[in-house]
Design a protein around this motif. Structure first.
Motif, short mmCIF file in Angstrom:
data_model
loop_
_atom_site.label_atom_id
_atom_site.label_comp_id
_atom_site.label_asym_id
_atom_site.label_seq_id
_atom_site.Cartn_x
_atom_site.Cartn_y
_atom_site.Cartn_z
N ASP A 1 -9.26 3.03 -0.68
CA ASP A 1 -9.47 1.87 0.20
C ASP A 1 -8.38 1.80 1.26
OD1 ASP A 1 -11.72 1.13 -1.20
OD2 ASP A 1 -10.70 -0.40 -2.41
N HIS B 1 -8.88 4.44 3.92
CA HIS B 1 -9.95 4.08 4.85
C HIS B 1 -9.53 2.93 5.77
CE1 HIS B 1 -12.53 6.44 2.12
NE2 HIS B 1 -13.39 6.49 3.12
N SER B 2 -8.93 1.90 5.20
CA SER B 2 -8.61 0.69 6.00
C SER B 2 -7.52 0.94 7.04
CB SER B 2 -8.19 -0.45 5.07
OG SER B 2 -6.97 -0.14 4.41
N THR B 3 -6.64 1.90 6.79
CA THR B 3 -5.57 2.20 7.74
C THR B 3 -6.00 3.19 8.83
OG1 THR B 3 -4.75 3.96 6.30
CG2 THR B 3 -3.74 1.78 6.05
N GLN C 1 0.84 -1.21 0.00
CA GLN C 1 0.00 0.00 0.00
C GLN C 1 0.87 1.26 0.00
OE1 GLN C 1 -2.31 -0.98 3.52
NE2 GLN C 1 -4.19 -1.24 2.30
#
Length: 320
Positions: free
Chosen positions: A270, A273-275, A249
């Motif tokens: 994505d 958001h996910s981190t 990422q």
């Protein structure tokens, strides 16, 4: 007109009328571009700060109208120059001035607005206010250059990013609030509180703006989603996602910043958001909003004081 505008509705309308009058020029293109930018609207929070702060300290004159218009002219000039540097094509839901009229006219009309602001500033005849505005325009210019240096550099630190948004955004909020207090003859401690209020409000506003670039809707924002990434700007959501994300990422985001590329925007969004990068950025914004509210503790309760408190909530909750 938002609720906090209504507290100074009459003065706010006078500011808008003065802006139109001061756009007058014998050169038609100057008026056309100036009018185009003004007609685009916007929240005009910076001139609003002048009005609310001045009135919260009991100001009863009329120079706050001129000062508010001066602040708006300086802000508008920076937008004209920003859009040329960033090659932006959309602002506030329609074509930017540079996209409509060309780069050279946009830069020159930005210069006109700066010079008109200083013409108006002389009439206020306050050396303290002139000094703050002069320093502010210089600091904003430094911020613009620093942002240009940082563009395409994925190694930009969080501290460097925060320094840029202080200079580019928060500085003018700070100046608007501080000069409003000076105009009203506020005590030195009150002036300092107003100055810090403006700084923290501006920081919160820009941090949320950088979140919206990855979470907002283009039709609400009035600009394209991912514009910051397309310009190679390493904003806090990206910096945080690189620090917290997987090596893959981080590499993907680094490459996108270096190239100013949007091909992997969905995957980058994505990762952001996910981190938890957006939540982290919003937490930083909330901290500044809390600090701004704390600066209002010694203000006398009034409709203007309450509107200033509402502004700190608006900075966090806004969608555009």
């Amino acid at each position: 007109m938002l609720p906090f505008h209504k507290v100074v509705k009459s003065e706010f309308e006078q500011v808008n009328e003065l802006i139109i009058r001061q756009l007058h020029s014998d050169v038609g293109l100057v008026e056309n571009i100036g009018q185009y930018i003004v007609d685009a609207g916007g929240k005009r929070l910076r001139p609003l700060l002048v009005l609310l702060i001045a009135k919260s300290f009991g100001y009863r004159g009329t120079q706050h109208i001129s000062l508010a218009a001066i602040i708006e002219f300086i802000h508008t000039a920076t937008l004209l120059h920003d859009d040329v540097v960033d090659t932006s094509s959309l602002r506030r839901g329609r074509a930017t001035a540079n996209a409509r009229f060309g780069n050279a006219p946009s830069v020159l009309v930005g210069d006109f607005l700066y010079s008109r602001a200083f013409q108006m500033l002389v009439a206020i005849d306050s050396m303290a206010i002139m000094r703050i505005i002069a320093d502010t325009t210089n600091i904003i210019s430094e911020g613009e250059v620093q942002q240009l240096i940082n563009a395409g550099n994925p190694d930009t630190s969080e501290a460097a990013y925060l320094n840029v948004i202080h200079k580019k955004t928060a500085q003018l909020f700070e100046a608007a609030a501080q000069t409003g207090a000076i105009l009203a003859g506020a005590l030195a401690t009150q002036e300092e509180a107003a100055k810090h209020y403006g700084y923290h409000l501006g920081m919160a506003f820009q941090l949320v703006d950088d979140v919206l670039d990855y979470s907002g809707q283009a039709d609400e924002l009035g600009k394209n989603i991912g514009d910051d990434l397309a310009e190679g700007k390493p904003t806090l959501p990206l910096i945080c996602a690189m620090q917290r994300g997987t090596p893959a990422q981080a590499a993907m985001i680094r490459s996108a910043i270096e190239k100013g590329a949007l091909e992997q925007l969905d995957q980058i969004s994505d990762a952001i958001h996910s981190t938890g990068a957006l939540d982290y950025t919003l937490t930083c914004a909330a901290h500044h909003a809390e600090q701004a509210r704390a600066c209002l503790a010694d203000f006398t309760d009034s409709p203007e004081h309450r509107a200033l408190a509402e502004l700190t909530e608006f900075a966090l909750q806004r969608k555009c």
